[in-house]
Design a protein around this motif. Sequence first.
Motif, PDB file in Angstrom:
ATOM      1  N   ALA A  87       0.837  -1.209   0.000  1.00  0.00           N
ATOM      2  CA  ALA A  87       0.000   0.000   0.000  1.00  0.00           C
ATOM      3  C   ALA A  87       0.870   1.256   0.000  1.00  0.00           C
ATOM      4  N   PRO A  88       1.542   1.545  -1.122  1.00  0.00           N
ATOM      5  CA  PRO A  88       2.424   2.720  -1.159  1.00  0.00           C
ATOM      6  C   PRO A  88       1.682   4.036  -0.954  1.00  0.00           C
ATOM      7  N   GLY A  89       0.385   4.064  -1.222  1.00  0.00           N
ATOM      8  CA  GLY A  89      -0.377   5.276  -0.985  1.00  0.00           C
ATOM      9  C   GLY A  89      -0.741   5.491   0.464  1.00  0.00           C
ATOM     10  N   VAL A  90      -0.579   4.448   1.275  1.00  0.00           N
ATOM     11  CA  VAL A  90      -0.923   4.520   2.699  1.00  0.00           C
ATOM     12  C   VAL A  90       0.314   4.738   3.559  1.00  0.00           C
ATOM     13  N   VAL A  91       1.381   4.029   3.271  1.00  0.00           N
ATOM     14  CA  VAL A  91       2.585   4.060   4.113  1.00  0.00           C
ATOM     15  C   VAL A  91       3.504   5.184   3.640  1.00  0.00           C
ATOM     16  N   ARG A  92       3.752   6.140   4.532  1.00  0.00           N
ATOM     17  CA  ARG A  92       4.512   7.339   4.174  1.00  0.00           C
ATOM     18  C   ARG A  92       5.991   7.222   4.513  1.00  0.00           C
ATOM     19  N   GLY A  93       6.353   6.237   5.291  1.00  0.00           N
ATOM     20  CA  GLY A  93       7.749   6.031   5.652  1.00  0.00           C
ATOM     21  C   GLY A  93       7.867   4.820   6.538  1.00  0.00           C
ATOM     22  N   VAL A  94       9.034   4.176   6.534  1.00  0.00           N
ATOM     23  CA  VAL A  94       9.256   3.005   7.374  1.00  0.00           C
ATOM     24  C   VAL A  94      10.521   3.191   8.203  1.00  0.00           C
ATOM     25  N   ILE A  95      10.465   2.663   9.434  1.00  0.00           N
ATOM     26  CA  ILE A  95      11.590   2.733  10.365  1.00  0.00           C
ATOM     27  C   ILE A  95      11.875   1.320  10.859  1.00  0.00           C
ATOM     28  N   PRO A  96      12.706   0.559  10.145  1.00  0.00           N
ATOM     29  CA  PRO A  96      13.061  -0.786  10.606  1.00  0.00           C
ATOM     30  C   PRO A  96      14.100  -0.710  11.727  1.00  0.00           C
TER      31      PRO A  96
END
Length: 295
Positions: free
Chosen positions: A118-127
């Motif tokens: 869902a690239p339109g939903v997730v604005r950034g990721v912090i692994p």
Amino acid sequence: MGVAQTLSVPHLGGSSIGYALGGGYDASRPTLVMVNSFSTSVELYRPQFADEELLSTANLLAVEPYGHGRTRAGYEDFTYWDSAVAALEVLRALDIPQAFVLGTSQGGWVAVRMALLAPGVVRGVIPLGTSMDSESPRSRELGCWDGVAFCTPAIDALAEPVDDDWVIPTDLVDAVLEAGFDADVDAETRAFWHSTHQQNYRGDAGRRRLRTSSINLRDRDGLHGRLDGVRCPVLWLQGTADEVYSVANAEDEIPRFVNAPQAELRVVDGGQHFLSASHPRDVDAATVEFLRRWA
């Protein structure tokens, strides 16, 4: 932290997903979804829910993957992709249109899967303290653990049905804690997680959830071929004292996010595998900075 509760989503034949929301939802703030590590629960993020600056910056929403905490599925089998879908369905059910996603260890795999789905939903990721690979020879050559050797004895030991009075053995919990924190886990932390695990993994249904979660950890698919599909910013935090996944592995993998607007690796000196718990100040400060930049 917010009271742990559940909500219903349609995935996997209808599921009840465990989550905790810190305070009331404020639509003027970004939302940070937090996905916990293997066999833990939303309580892993107690330090984040207690951080006033982080709470004033974002809506904090911890979500438990399949096989963990209070989450239950209509079907008995599941993968990390299912957990990513369910977390997105939680956002939809709570009427949250977009979010950033932070994930510890396996939570990092769920976070990246959410961004891919869902690239339109997730604005950034912090692994945090994670790997984008399967449990491969390449991973071990770069100083990561042997996840196959870690998981297989538990998978074999959990193969047979058990009685209703069964609870997860403390030696399995201790193995997780020592991988996550190191061998010198303090008595209070150990006692808390012994109790929490034994609440979440009891009876034959608990045995099955734990076994499937262990199989997923050992046999998961790697994401190397898909990382060019991540088109949001990535902030990867990796501890130098992480006994599971190495800094060398993170250094090799962060450039694979070729289409992210920014893909940054920050190394946390002395940081353990459960980095949000071992070094919350470092994690929370970096997260606030990331949210303020990209929200």
